[in-house]
Design an enzyme around this catalytic site. Structure first.
Site, PDB file in Angstrom:
ATOM      1  N   ARG A 173      67.964  29.912  65.003  1.00  6.16           N
ATOM      2  CA  ARG A 173      67.708  30.928  66.269  1.00  6.16           C
ATOM      3  C   ARG A 173      68.581  32.362  66.091  1.00  6.16           C
ATOM      4  O   ARG A 173      69.193  32.763  66.956  1.00  6.16           O
ATOM      5  CB  ARG A 173      68.262  30.241  67.424  1.00  6.16           C
ATOM      6  CG  ARG A 173      67.419  29.225  67.975  1.00  6.16           C
ATOM      7  CD  ARG A 173      65.779  29.307  68.442  1.00  6.16           C
ATOM      8  NE  ARG A 173      65.161  28.230  68.473  1.00  6.16           N
ATOM      9  CZ  ARG A 173      64.266  27.691  67.458  1.00  6.16           C
ATOM     10  NH1 ARG A 173      64.312  28.196  66.322  1.00  6.16           N
ATOM     11  NH2 ARG A 173      63.961  26.613  67.842  1.00  6.16           N
ATOM     12  N   SER A 223      64.422  26.429  76.419  1.00  8.41           N
ATOM     13  CA  SER A 223      65.541  25.846  76.390  1.00  8.41           C
ATOM     14  C   SER A 223      66.779  26.523  76.788  1.00  8.41           C
ATOM     15  O   SER A 223      66.872  27.665  75.963  1.00  8.41           O
ATOM     16  CB  SER A 223      65.702  25.310  74.716  1.00  8.41           C
ATOM     17  OG  SER A 223      64.588  24.418  74.489  1.00  8.41           O
ATOM     18  N   GLU A 293      71.372  29.485  74.483  1.00  8.20           N
ATOM     19  CA  GLU A 293      70.236  29.973  73.477  1.00  8.20           C
ATOM     20  C   GLU A 293      69.728  31.493  74.183  1.00  8.20           C
ATOM     21  O   GLU A 293      69.506  32.401  73.532  1.00  8.20           O
ATOM     22  CB  GLU A 293      69.140  29.141  73.160  1.00  8.20           C
ATOM     23  CG  GLU A 293      68.071  29.674  72.424  1.00  8.20           C
ATOM     24  CD  GLU A 293      66.962  28.819  72.162  1.00  8.20           C
ATOM     25  OE1 GLU A 293      67.201  27.592  71.718  1.00  8.20           O
ATOM     26  OE2 GLU A 293      65.730  29.153  72.100  1.00  8.20           O
TER      27      GLU A 293
END
Ligand SMILES: Cc1cc2nc3c(=O)[nH]c(=O)nc-3n(C[C@H](O)[C@H](O)[C@H](O)COP(=O)(O)OP(=O)(O)OC[C@H]3O[C@@H](n4cnc5c(N)ncnc54)[C@H](O)[C@@H]3O)c2cc1C
Length: 301
Positions: A173, A223, A293
């Site tokens: 990520r 998420s 995130e």
């Protein structure tokens, strides 16, 4: 805000006091002072130069599918990519696309050209630029596996450069775009020859899996937390007994505990409080530090 972009961009592509709830998948966020859509790299550079000259903060927004925007909105200019940034072309097993194209369109383009490799991306509701920034991934695939070159704009030095895959510093990520604040303009990807039906079937299978596992019926940013090494965020949250836990309009999804969802009237404050609560409880329960995130935009107080 002064209309500093009106000499550069046609007025129909400049919006003042534009609610960011209209531009984020969370459907949360107060007004941005100004939101401007640029249609090519030249316009992007001019808008950035005008913002710099006017001492105005700016933020490049993709599809807003990984962003929590402040209830106060954003003091400055939100820049979105349109026009030439939405195009793509395929040649052999290569596909080249502008950074503003959605991953769904890109994956469909690959399918129509009988190319495999982007099936994983078909259900991710972002743009190519956002996916490069995040090194988006799902079901064993991620952007780093298909990208050969990315054309970037370095807003510090006002230069356009082409970065090879290995210069993108792709990780979990993250990418060099996140580290250095580079803006992706376009990207070239190498795929594998296949046939359109096989690619379509895989895409349909993955879409079905998403529908079964993810609360797609509610606004969210996917998420909420990164996957901590050796764990799954959703499992840790479930083990802490937080499924369905609600603050204001924000809720830990019962269906997928890793998702915070907007039950209809959530504010950014509700979501940040819920994130803080979840972090605290998971830390107490399992000793694991969860890290968001999602990207926070504007002043969260
Ligand atoms: C229902 C749902 C499911 C999801 N599933 C997944 C999944 O399976 N896998 C996954 O990885 N993510 C998933 N996401 C999260 C999100 O879709 C991805 O992170 C996506 O890549 C974000 O793209 P975006 O265009 O929406 O970026 P935005 O949310 O608009 O922006 C994210 C960041 O990227 C930056 N950015 C955007 N465009 C550019 C550009 N051209 N150049 C440089 N920086 C840029 C922004 O400045 C910001 O910092 C999901 C989200 C939702 C709502």
């Amino acid at each position: 805000m002064v209309n500093i972009f009106s000499d550069i961009i046609p007025t129909d592509r400049i919006k003042y006091n534009e609610p960011l709830s209209n531009h984020t998948s969370f459907k949360i966020g107060g007004p941005a002072d100004v939101l401007v859509t640029v249609n090519n790299p030249d316009e992007l550079e001019k808008v950035i130069n005008a913002a710099k000259a006017g001492n105005i903060d700016f933020f490049l927004l993709g599809n807003g599918s990984n962003v929590l925007s402040s209830d106060d909105g954003y003091r400055g200019a939100i820049i979105k990519l349109g026009g030439d940034f939405l195009g793509f072309e395929t040649e052999g097993n290569m596909i080249k696309a502008g950074a503003g194209i959605t991953l769904t369109k890109l994956a469909n383009a690959a399918m129509n050209a009988s190319l495999s490799g982007l099936e994983f991306a078909s259900g991710i509701p972002g743009t190519l630029g956002g996916a490069l920034f995040m090194n988006a991934g799902a079901y064993g695939g991620e952007m780093s596996q298909v990208v050969t070159k990315v054309v970037i704009f370095d807003k510090e030095s006002n230069t356009v450069r082409t970065l090879k895959n290995e210069e993108m510093n792709f990780g979990y990520r993250r990418s060099v775009l996140k580290e250095k604040g580079f803006i992706a303009l376009s990207c070239e990807m190498k795929l594998t020859p296949s046939d359109a039906n096989t690619v379509r079937e895989t895409m349909l299978e993955l879409a079905q899996k998403r529908k079964e596992k993810q609360p797609l019926e509610f606004p969210s940013a996917g998420s909420t937390f990164k996957r901590p090494e050796g764990y799954f965020a959703g499992k840790l949250i479930e083990d802490a007994g937080l499924g369905g836990y609600t603050i204001g309009g924000a809720q830990v999804s019962e269906k997928h505990k890793g998702f915070v969802i907007n039950r209809g009237s959530a504010t950014a404050k509700d979501v940040t409080e819920l994130i803080g609560y979840v972090k605290q409880k998971v830390k107490e329960n399992a000793g694991v530090e969860l890290e968001p995130e999602i990207i926070f935009l504007g002043n969260m107080k």
